[in-house]
Design an enzyme around this catalytic site. Structure first.
Site, PDB file in Angstrom:
ATOM      1  N   SER A  39      -7.986  -0.836  34.006  1.00 62.16           N
ATOM      2  CA  SER A  39      -7.484   0.527  32.950  1.00 62.16           C
ATOM      3  C   SER A  39      -6.627   0.456  32.951  1.00 62.16           C
ATOM      4  O   SER A  39      -6.047  -0.130  34.468  1.00 62.16           O
ATOM      5  CB  SER A  39      -8.682   1.395  33.295  1.00 62.16           C
ATOM      6  OG  SER A  39      -8.075   1.832  34.553  1.00 62.16           O
ATOM      7  N   LYS A  40      -5.703   1.908  32.893  1.00 66.99           N
ATOM      8  CA  LYS A  40      -4.401   2.073  32.851  1.00 66.99           C
ATOM      9  C   LYS A  40      -4.176   2.460  34.628  1.00 66.99           C
ATOM     10  O   LYS A  40      -2.795   1.996  35.391  1.00 66.99           O
ATOM     11  CB  LYS A  40      -3.802   3.386  32.299  1.00 66.99           C
ATOM     12  CG  LYS A  40      -3.277   3.204  31.146  1.00 66.99           C
ATOM     13  CD  LYS A  40      -2.586   3.713  30.347  1.00 66.99           C
ATOM     14  CE  LYS A  40      -2.860   3.918  28.665  1.00 66.99           C
ATOM     15  NZ  LYS A  40      -3.203   4.780  27.487  1.00 66.99           N
ATOM     16  N   ARG A  41      -4.904   2.199  34.961  1.00 62.08           N
ATOM     17  CA  ARG A  41      -4.820   2.739  36.372  1.00 62.08           C
ATOM     18  C   ARG A  41      -4.529   1.079  37.876  1.00 62.08           C
ATOM     19  O   ARG A  41      -3.833   1.274  38.833  1.00 62.08           O
ATOM     20  CB  ARG A  41      -5.581   3.483  37.654  1.00 62.08           C
ATOM     21  CG  ARG A  41      -7.034   2.720  38.313  1.00 62.08           C
ATOM     22  CD  ARG A  41      -7.876   3.389  38.488  1.00 62.08           C
ATOM     23  NE  ARG A  41      -9.056   3.547  37.375  1.00 62.08           N
ATOM     24  CZ  ARG A  41      -9.983   2.722  37.653  1.00 62.08           C
ATOM     25  NH1 ARG A  41     -10.030   1.559  38.394  1.00 62.08           N
ATOM     26  NH2 ARG A  41     -10.750   2.557  36.862  1.00 62.08           N
ATOM     27  N   HIS A  42      -4.867   0.061  37.130  1.00 62.79           N
ATOM     28  CA  HIS A  42      -4.475  -1.676  37.655  1.00 62.79           C
ATOM     29  C   HIS A  42      -2.897  -1.480  37.037  1.00 62.79           C
ATOM     30  O   HIS A  42      -2.654  -2.657  37.417  1.00 62.79           O
ATOM     31  CB  HIS A  42      -5.336  -1.803  36.793  1.00 62.79           C
ATOM     32  CG  HIS A  42      -7.064  -2.216  36.890  1.00 62.79           C
ATOM     33  ND1 HIS A  42      -7.684  -1.377  36.537  1.00 62.79           N
ATOM     34  CD2 HIS A  42      -7.890  -2.154  38.115  1.00 62.79           C
ATOM     35  CE1 HIS A  42      -8.424  -1.549  37.213  1.00 62.79           C
ATOM     36  NE2 HIS A  42      -8.827  -2.011  38.221  1.00 62.79           N
ATOM     37  N   GLY A  43      -2.344  -0.905  36.411  1.00 60.50           N
ATOM     38  CA  GLY A  43      -1.151  -1.168  35.687  1.00 60.50           C
ATOM     39  C   GLY A  43      -1.127  -1.220  34.525  1.00 60.50           C
ATOM     40  O   GLY A  43      -1.967  -0.914  33.367  1.00 60.50           O
TER      41      GLY A  43
END
Ligand code: GLU
Length: 486
Positions: free
Chosen positions: A259-263
């Site tokens: 998800s976005k938290r991984h980039g």
């Protein structure tokens, strides 16, 4: 309802919900479907699952289609290209879902449910308190005809629920995971049509897959738990379900869903960041074990050839940004220059390159920079070398002694340059050797000094590639202005 569209040919579909950009996990699903269609001489259908009206947006539809096209995934039927099994947007198929749900009611396989959201929530809480698995308790199954008619006449809102048959085993042979089975008693009567008239995901998918003659459903394994419900619906309609292939999802390095938290996760973002579609495709299929990521790079036709549904690995796919970047750098080095020009075109436009250089020069600069660039953005500093005169920073040549040496190097080299007509690769190598000998400076010190003077930075492509492209006149000009700064 007949499942007659396929005529024995493979028909697969990619069915995104246009509620956001195309996530690379979904792009991988699209890719597997495309590869399978191509491999088996079948058709790929693009279907937009836009039943969530509040979250679906036209701009996402465009972005998804644009990202798919950019990746090289073409569909044979879809909302934009049409086809015999359309319409290809679920919001345009509402009457069909309703009609077929009503057919199931008439056959006694579905029923209207008048329970309100509050009642359902209350009962759900009670179930949880009593340690029971939450699920619809089937209350409206047993309403009499008279009760139903009365509620309808009163205008009470209702949903249509599927009567899940009890004591059945729902099993299927998944093309990736193998044999999977669920007892039907773990599934409670689920909704086919919501009280707002919209079909539920499971109902719309089954109606569409059946009507569109889908032979293989290839999708993420987060959908495995939906599959028994969908199979039961096929059975209720007297149809044979398609073959299912559930591939593992892409996870972040922490083992959680990417998800976005991984980039970056959106295909469009990778595109903006200068990744090539070739790299993403190769990386995404490599992540599924279809090609060896460390092995020779492949184009789409070779990937199609290598593709086997049953070869998709069962294990979780862990996204590794560094590996993708490494693959990208390899494609940047290995793709034909004409492809690189095409990929770089929008970037060159925004950097003002196309206004400055002709195609020949652009191609030469691309060839000069491709050994160093990891993404297309990495070409900007290379083009800047040729577009802008170097800006010398005060700390370039630090000590008086360094400045002295630098002056020697640049003066010797400038003198030598004056004597030649043209500074091609060969001449440059010859002059550099002489200047090194004369200045008594070798290797790193010599080249670094020259590099800083000619480019204004201490890194970039090899000088032997830069110098001939700058040309004698520009080299002399830059040497002169560097000497003035020393
Ligand atoms: N719209 C669904 C999704 O994006 C499609 C699932 C399916 O392939 O059945 O997850």
């Amino acid at each position: 309802m007949k499942n007659s569209v396929s005529n024995g040919r493979v028909r697969v579909r990619f069915a995104p919900s246009p509620t956001g950009s195309l996530h690379i996990g979904n792009a991988r699903t699209a890719l597997f479907n495309y590869l399978y269609a191509k491999k088996s001489g079948g058709k790929l259908i693009l279907r937009l699952e836009d039943t969530d009206k509040a979250r679906s947006e036209k701009r996402f539809e465009h972005e998804i289609m644009e990202s798919l096209r950019w990746l090289g995934i073409q569909w044979d039927e879809g909302p934009d290209v049409g086809g015999d099994a359309g319409p290809y947007r679920q919001t345009q198929r509402v009457t069909l879902y309703q009609m077929l749900a009503e057919e199931l009611i008439h056959e006694g396989k579905a029923y209207p449910c008048f329970c309100t959201a509050e009642e359902l929530e209350l009962r759900r809480k009670e179930q949880l308190e009593r340690g029971l698995p939450p699920g619809y308790d089937g209350r409206c199954r047993s309403l009499t005809e008279a009760e139903r008619s009365r509620f309808m006449a009163e205008g009470k809102p209702f949903t249509i629920r599927f009567k899940v048959p009890s004591d059945q085993v729902v099993s299927f042979e998944d093309a990736i995971h193998g044999f999977i089975s669920f007892p039907s008693n773990t599934i409670s009567d689920f909704i086919l049509i919501r009280s707002n008239g919209m079909a539920s995901y499971n109902w719309a998918v089954v109606v569409d897959d059946a009507k569109m003659g889908i032979t293989h459903v290839i999708r993420g394994d987060d959908h495995i738990s939906n599959t028994p419900k969908q199979i039961l619906l096929y059975r209720a309609m007297g149809l044979v379900p398609p073959i299912y292939a559930h591939h593992p999802l892409i996870l972040g390095p922490d083992g959680r869903r990417l998800s976005k938290r991984h980039g970056a996760t959106a295909v469009s973002q990778f595109r903006r960041e200068g990744y090539l579609p070739e790299s993403l495709v190769f990386y995404l299929v490599g992540l599924g074990g279809i090609v060896a990521s460390d092995g020779p790079l492949k184009g789409m036709s070779e990937i199609i050839e290598a593709f086997e549904l049953s070869h998709i690995s069962k294990g979780a796919a862990i996204f590794d940004h560094k590996k993708l970047t490494w693959i990208n750098a390899r494609y940047i080095r290995e793709l034909p220059l004409s492809s690189m020009e095409r990929h770089l075109a929008p970037f060159l436009e925004s950097w003002g390159v196309t206004k400055r250089f002709n195609q020949e020069k652009i191609r030469q600069i691309i060839a000069c920079g491709r050994g160093n660039a990891q993404t297309l953005l990495g070409f900007e500093p290379v083009f800047r070398i040729f577009m802008d005169s170097p800006v010398f920073k005060d700390n370039f040549f630090l000590t008086p002694e360094e400045r002295e040496t630098a002056r020697d190097i640049l003066e010797f080299f400038a003198d030598l340059c004056k004597q030649v007509v043209q500074l091609d690769e060969e001449e440059y190598i010859r002059l550099a050797k002489i200047a090194m000998r004369k200045s008594g400076q070798r290797g790193r010190r010599f080249f670094m000094t020259l590099r800083k003077a000619l480019t204004g930075t201490d890194h970039g492509p090899e000088l032997v590639k830069i110098v001939p492209l700058l040309g004698k006149g520009e080299v002399m000009k830059r040497l002169k202005s560097a000497l003035e700064k020393l």
